[in-house]
Design a protein around this motif. Structure first.
Motif, short mmCIF file in Angstrom:
data_model
loop_
_atom_site.label_atom_id
_atom_site.label_comp_id
_atom_site.label_asym_id
_atom_site.label_seq_id
_atom_site.Cartn_x
_atom_site.Cartn_y
_atom_site.Cartn_z
N GLU A 190 0.84 -1.20 0.00
CA GLU A 190 0.00 0.00 0.00
C GLU A 190 0.87 1.25 0.00
OE1 GLU A 190 -2.36 -3.32 0.79
OE2 GLU A 190 -0.64 -2.67 1.96
N GLY A 191 0.67 2.08 -1.00
CA GLY A 191 1.40 3.35 -1.08
C GLY A 191 2.69 3.28 -1.86
N LYS A 192 3.20 2.10 -2.08
CA LYS A 192 4.44 1.92 -2.83
C LYS A 192 4.18 0.88 -3.93
CE LYS A 192 7.68 3.63 0.37
NZ LYS A 192 9.02 4.09 0.26
N PRO A 193 5.10 0.77 -4.88
CA PRO A 193 4.89 -0.24 -5.92
C PRO A 193 4.84 -1.66 -5.33
CG PRO A 193 6.60 1.32 -6.58
CD PRO A 193 6.27 1.61 -5.13
N ASP A 194 3.97 -2.47 -5.90
CA ASP A 194 3.89 -3.87 -5.49
C ASP A 194 5.21 -4.56 -5.86
OD1 ASP A 194 1.29 -3.35 -4.72
OD2 ASP A 194 0.40 -4.21 -6.54
N VAL A 195 5.59 -5.57 -5.08
CA VAL A 195 6.83 -6.29 -5.35
C VAL A 195 6.58 -7.61 -6.09
CG1 VAL A 195 8.10 -5.20 -3.47
CG2 VAL A 195 6.89 -7.34 -3.05
N GLY A 196 5.34 -8.03 -6.16
CA GLY A 196 4.99 -9.24 -6.90
C GLY A 196 5.25 -10.51 -6.12
N PRO A 197 4.70 -11.61 -6.63
CA PRO A 197 4.87 -12.90 -5.95
C PRO A 197 6.25 -13.49 -6.23
CG PRO A 197 3.57 -13.18 -7.94
CD PRO A 197 3.83 -11.70 -7.79
N LEU A 198 6.62 -14.47 -5.44
CA LEU A 198 7.88 -15.18 -5.66
C LEU A 198 7.71 -16.21 -6.77
CD1 LEU A 198 9.05 -15.75 -2.00
CD2 LEU A 198 9.83 -14.02 -3.61
#
Length: 153
Positions: free
Chosen positions: A145-153
């Motif tokens: 929330e508020g920052k770019p998503d980092v995605g799944p592994l």
């Protein structure tokens, strides 16, 4: 009518609650939103608990902006612990939406972070209330929330 509690502080440097309220109204205009403002983050737990027990809110959002000093970090931890305790005492979700001042060095970036985090957590509240299956589909996706998503592994 579903009742949502919003609790924020005068210590914060940005009005995250108004951003969240705007987002909530966009997605669920029939919600009854009850807002309370307290001086600082350590005042949030009891204010949130009162919104649940005295105002009948079925979920509450707690907004805070702890400062960068060590004492601010300690106060934020104490407030977070109090919010968890209030959740357990009331069997009701309190969505903690804290933006720490040292998350961004540039005030403009801090403002953008606060706005985005407030809005994205408001979207989470809508999902929790009306579309819980959508949250389940998002499990393990590395969303932030508020920052770019980092995605799944």
């Amino acid at each position: 009518m579903r009742r949502i509690g919003i609790c924020d502080t005068t210590f914060a440097r940005y009005d995250m609650a108004s951003a969240a309220i705007d987002e909530l109204k966009m997605h669920a205009p029939d919600l009854k939103i009850i807002r309370r403002t307290v001086p600082g983050v350590k005042d949030l737990p009891v204010a949130c608990k009162k919104l649940i027990e005295e105002e009948g809110c079925e979920i509450v959002m707690a907004f805070g902006m702890p400062g960068p000093d060590e004492k601010d970090k300690v106060c934020a931890h104490e407030a977070s612990t109090g919010l968890i305790q209030a959740q357990l005492m009331t069997n009701t979700h309190i969505i903690e939406v804290f933006v720490h001042e040292d998350e961004e060095s540039n005030p403009k970036d801090l403002k953008i972070l606060a706005e985005n985090r407030a809005r994205e957590h408001a979207q989470n509240v809508i999902k929790m209330l009306f579309k819980p299956e959508k949250l389940t589909r998002e499990a393990g996706m590395g969303m932030r929330e508020g920052k770019p998503d980092v995605g799944p592994l």
